[in-house]
Scaffold this active site. Structure first.
Site, PDB file in Angstrom:
ATOM      1  CG  PHE A  25      11.686 -45.478   1.698  1.00 46.00           C
ATOM      2  CD1 PHE A  25      11.355 -44.264   1.105  1.00 46.00           C
ATOM      3  CD2 PHE A  25      13.023 -45.834   1.791  1.00 46.00           C
ATOM      4  CE1 PHE A  25      12.339 -43.426   0.602  1.00 46.00           C
ATOM      5  CE2 PHE A  25      14.014 -45.010   1.295  1.00 46.00           C
ATOM      6  CZ  PHE A  25      13.673 -43.797   0.700  1.00 46.00           C
ATOM      7  CG  ASP A  28       4.427 -39.797  13.909  1.00 47.08           C
ATOM      8  OD1 ASP A  28       4.378 -40.841  13.235  1.00 47.08           O
ATOM      9  OD2 ASP A  28       3.952 -38.716  13.528  1.00 47.08           O
TER      10      ASP A  28
END
Length: 382
Positions: free
Chosen positions: A94, A166
């Site tokens: 998150f 990523d």
């Protein structure tokens, strides 16, 4: 398998967290994917599909179990906390502060499971001036200064081909989680891992920060060793408008290339620092490689000890039998392609489960088990 018995609770979405937990699942961990209310994991619905499933989702969530929870709902939140109480690892991605607002942050989980290894992956980390800045991969790469290094022939920056932020965040987080699990075996204590995509990218720049740290100046990209400044480390067009890559800047490779081409006199330029001084060698190589097709060069290079490769499409790469030989490409019973794991052990190899979980497929089973089992915590103690 190395992670047999390790229980992982995965709240993350998209790529960094799911790839981390995929590699753990491939090596025996039990991964429960907590999917958000609504349509669940977004990558179920992103990109190309084959046999009814997103290829992206299949290759990041195979072998996992799925339960759908609305963490704002008290009953679902209670289910999550019961799962967290028995988990060894919890992964979330998150924005900073969201986990706390939802009541699933490290402090909340640690209260019911002191030994938990809790991994939070975000763009810029849980503190610092960029903490609340929204970003996906390319924005992180841009702010980290590495998009500017993807300079094309026109001198303009190009979109990066790989999600480097990523990928590096995922691998960094995996390393941290495994370190924490190792320490947990000795102490019984868990820990909190603050993983930032931004930090992970910057950590992998030691080979190119020389100019910045030594001179205080920005790079002239085309003159640097790694980005075309070295004649033996760059891309060259062939006669059929295809490309090949030279990938070894050591002088011995220049000698092994130039001697059979009858131009050993040009080796001296390969001995110079990267940059304009090597232009005579680059000019010769441009002209030479443009005179033959790529297939002709493949035949010519066959018996030469030179670091080189044809520039292939990603499809060409996956069509190469070498991938199946290494286990990096397999197929399930329906013929769906499965990308393998790069972590290869001799004694306890990965066992890839190609099964793709349906949305909330295991939800009823997990809820029933929790209702029938006593409340406990601490995970497996791995």
């Amino acid at each position: 398998m190395k992670l047999q018995g390790v229980k992982v609770l995965d709240l993350s979405l998209f790529l960094p967290g799911p790839m981390l937990t995929l590699m753990m699942a491939d090596h025996g961990a039990e991964v429960v994917k907590v999917e958000p209310a609504g349509e669940g994991e977004p990558t179920r619905h992103v990109g190309y599909r084959k046999n009814g499933e997103s290829v992206w989702f299949r290759n990041t969530h195979r072998g996992k179990r799925s339960i759908q929870l609305n963490l704002k709902d008290p009953a679902d939140h209670a289910v999550f906390m019961r799962l967290a109480a028995e988990a060894d690892v919890v992964v979330e991605a998150f924005r900073p502060g969201v986990a706390k607002r939802l009541g699933v942050d490290y402090d909340a989980v640690r209260a019911v499971n002191p030994g938990v290894v809790y991994c939070a992956i975000s763009a810029f980390g849980q503190d610092g001036p960029y903490r609340d800045r929204p970003a996906h991969d390319v924005a992180v790469q841009a702010l980290a200064g590495v998009v500017s290094l993807n300079e094309g022939q026109d001198g303009l920056p190009a979109m990066p081909a790989m999600p480097v932020a990523d990928a590096l965040a995922s691998l960094t987080a995996l390393s941290g989680v495994l370190m924490a699990l190792l320490r947990k075996r000795e102490t019984g204590q868990g820990d909190y891992l603050d993983g930032a995509m931004f930090d992970s990218v910057l950590a992998w720049t030691p080979n190119v920060t020389g100019r910045i740290f030594a001179t205080g100046e920005a790079h002239v990209v085309k003159d640097e060793r790694s980005w075309g400044g070295n004649a033996m480390y760059g891309l060259y067009r062939t006669a059929d408008d295809r490309w090949l890559a030279l990938g070894g800047a050591e002088v011995k490779f220049a000698r092994n290339l130039l001697t059979p081409l009858g131009r050993e006199d040009l080796v001296q330029y390969a001995e110079l620092p990267p940059g304009p001084g090597q232009e005579p060698l680059r000019a010769f190589l441009r002209e030479t490689f443009a005179a033959r097709t790529l297939s002709e060069w493949e035949a010519w290079f066959a018996d030469k000890d030179v670091c080189w490769a044809p520039v292939r499409t990603l499809k060409d790469a996956f069509d190469d039998p070498a991938l199946e030989a290494r286990g990096m490409l397999a197929r399930d019973a329906e013929g769906n392609e499965i990308v393998g794991t790069p972590i290869r052990f001799r004694e306890e190899p990965a066992v890839i489960d190609p099964t793709v979980p349906g949305l909330d497929e295991h939800g009823a089973e997990i809820r029933a088990r929790l209702k029938s089992s006593p409340i406990g915590g601490g995970g497996s103690g791995a």
